[in-house]
Design a protein around this motif. Structure first.
Motif, short mmCIF file in Angstrom:
data_model
loop_
_atom_site.label_atom_id
_atom_site.label_comp_id
_atom_site.label_asym_id
_atom_site.label_seq_id
_atom_site.Cartn_x
_atom_site.Cartn_y
_atom_site.Cartn_z
N TYR A 54 0.85 -1.19 0.00
CA TYR A 54 0.00 0.00 0.00
C TYR A 54 0.89 1.25 0.00
O TYR A 54 0.83 2.08 0.89
N THR A 55 1.78 1.36 -1.01
CA THR A 55 2.74 2.46 -1.05
C THR A 55 2.90 2.95 -2.48
O THR A 55 2.51 2.30 -3.44
N ARG A 56 3.51 4.13 -2.62
CA ARG A 56 3.88 4.71 -3.91
C ARG A 56 2.69 4.86 -4.85
O ARG A 56 2.84 4.81 -6.06
N ARG A 57 1.51 5.07 -4.31
CA ARG A 57 0.33 5.21 -5.16
C ARG A 57 0.03 6.69 -5.39
O ARG A 57 0.01 7.49 -4.45
N ALA A 58 -0.21 7.03 -6.63
CA ALA A 58 -0.57 8.40 -7.00
C ALA A 58 -2.07 8.55 -7.03
O ALA A 58 -2.83 7.58 -7.01
N PHE A 59 -2.53 9.81 -7.08
CA PHE A 59 -3.95 10.14 -7.24
C PHE A 59 -4.83 9.51 -6.15
O PHE A 59 -5.95 9.08 -6.42
N GLU A 60 -4.34 9.46 -4.93
CA GLU A 60 -5.12 8.88 -3.83
C GLU A 60 -6.38 9.68 -3.53
O GLU A 60 -7.28 9.20 -2.84
N PHE A 61 -6.46 10.91 -4.03
CA PHE A 61 -7.65 11.72 -3.76
C PHE A 61 -8.92 11.08 -4.29
O PHE A 61 -10.01 11.35 -3.80
#
Length: 337
Positions: free
Chosen positions: A27-34
Motif C-alpha cells: 500500500y505504497t507509492r500510489r498516486a492520485f489517492e484523492f
C-alpha cells in the motif's frame, strides 16, 4: 454485446493493474489517492467506502458506476467537503438517460490543498505555491435482468508548485439486486489505468483497488445495513515495527472492512452511521483516538431537492464535513419554463 463489453473491460482492468505493478502490491507509492476520498455525504456517513447504497442516485456513480440507474436521469448533484488545514474538495455530476444506449453520467472532482510557503535549501523564502488535484469522469451503465453493470473512464491530474502528474483510470462495476428481497451485492474494480506523465524522479503507481460489498434491509425493519470490503489485493495493511512480527489475522481482516447503517424516519429524513477500522487504526493518536474512523450523517428530502450532511472522523484534531445537494433539474426546468 453488453457481455462482450464487460468482459473486455474486465480483462483490460486486470492487464492495466498488472502493467502498473499494483496487483498484490504494498500500500505504497500510489498516486492520485484523492479519488479514494468519499465523493458524497451519503458515502461519508456510511464510513467513507460504500459501493451498494444509493442505487439510482447520480452521486453514487462516482463510487460505483453500476449504481447509475434511469431514475438518476436529469438530476444534478453537487458535493462539498471541508477537511483540516483548509483542504477542500468539490464534486459535481449530472446524469442523462438515452433510450438507445443506457444511462450516462458526467462528473468533475476538484481537491484544493490551499497555499504553501516555499523555501530554498538555504531556508530563504521563495514565495507561495499551490497544490491541487482534479478528475473528469464519464460513466455508463446498463441493466440486464437483476444485474446492472457500469463503466467509468477518468482523466486524473495532480499538480504542486509547477510540477504535475497525469493519469487515465478505468472503473468497472456490477451490482445484483435481489428480485424479491431488499438486498444488493456489488463488486468494483477501481482505478485500473496508466500514468501518462509523472512527477520528476517519481515512480508512482495507480491506486488500483478491488472492492466488494453487500447491503440489506431485514423484513419489517427501517434499518438498512451494509458491509464493504476494500484493498482486497493489498497483501499487508498493518504496519509492524520489527521484521518478522506478524499482526493478528483478525486485525488484517477488519482493516479491510467498512460498516454502515441508515434508518429512514418517514419518507423525508434519513439518519446514517458508519465505522472504518482502517481509518481508526492508522490515524488515531496512541493515547487518544478521538472520533477517527467513526461517521454520522443526516439527509432531508424536500420536493425536488435533497440535502445531506455527514461527518467522517479522520483524527483527534478533526475530520471531514460533507455537504451534498441533489436537484431534479429536468422537472425543475419544466416547471420554470
Amino acid at each position: 454485446m453488453l457481455c462482450r463489453v464487460i468482459t473486455f473491460s474486465f480483462l483490460l482492468c486486470v492487464a492495466l493493474a498488472m502493467a502498473s505493478g499494483e496487483a498484490f502490491a504494498q500500500y505504497t507509492r500510489r498516486a492520485f489517492e484523492f479519488v479514494n476520498l468519499p465523493a458524497t455525504a451519503r458515502t461519508a456517513g456510511l464510513g467513507g467506502v460504500n459501493i451498494t447504497q444509493g442505487y439510482g442516485r447520480p452521486g453514487a456513480a462516482m463510487e460505483n458506476p453500476a449504481l447509475l440507474a434511469p431514475r438518476a436521469a436529469g438530476h444534478l448533484s453537487a458535493n462539498y467537503m471541508g477537511l483540516v488545514a483548509g483542504i477542500r474538495q468539490g464534486t459535481a455530476g449530472y446524469a442523462v438517460l438515452r433510450a438507445d444506449s443506457g444511462v450516462w453520467h458526467v462528473s468533475v472532482r476538484y481537491l484544493d490543498y490551499g497555499d504553501f510557503e516555499g523555501y530554498d535549501p538555504a531556508g530563504q523564502p521563495t514565495g507561495t505555491f499551490q497544490a491541487s488535484d482534479y478528475a473528469v469522469t464519464a460513466a455508463y451503465s446498463h441493466q440486464s435482468g437483476p444485474f446492472r453493470a457500469g463503466l467509468a473512464l477518468s482523466l486524473l491530474r495532480s499538480s504542486i508548485a509547477g510540477e504535475g502528474a497525469t493519469g487515465l483510470a478505468l472503473d468497472i462495476g456490477g451490482v445484483f439486486q435481489h428480485p424479491e428481497q431488499d438486498l444488493t451485492a456489488g463488486l468494483v474494480f477501481r482505478n485500473a489505468g496508466v500514468i501518462i506523465s509523472d512527477y520528476s524522479g517519481a515512480d508512482s503507481r495507480m491506486p488500483f483497488d478491488v472492492q466488494a460489498g453487500l447491503s440489506f434491509r431485514p423484513a419489517f425493519m427501517p434499518f438498512r445495513f451494509s458491509i464493504t470490503a476494500h484493498n482486497l489485493l493489498v497483501d499487508n495493511l498493518v504496519y509492524v515495527e520489527s521484521e518478522g512480527e506478524r499482526p493478528p489475522f483478525t486485525e488484517s481482516i477488519f482493516r479491510r472492512l467498512v460498516f454502515g447503517t441508515q434508518i429512514g424516519l418517514g419518507k423525508s429524513v434519513i439518519l446514517r452511521a458508519g465505522y472504518n477500522h482502517l481509518l481508526r487504526k492508522e490515524l488515531r493518536l496512541e493515547q487518544a483516538g478521538g472520533g477517527a474512523g467513526f461517521a454520522y450523517g443526516i439527509e432531508v428530502r424536500a420536493g425536488l431537492f435533497t440535502l445531506a450532511y455527514s461527518h467522517l472522523g479522520y483524527h483527534a484534531a478533526g475530520g471531514g464535513d460533507h455537504i451534498s445537494l441533489t436537484a431534479n433539474m429536468q422537472t425543475l426546468a419544466g416547471k420554470l419554463f
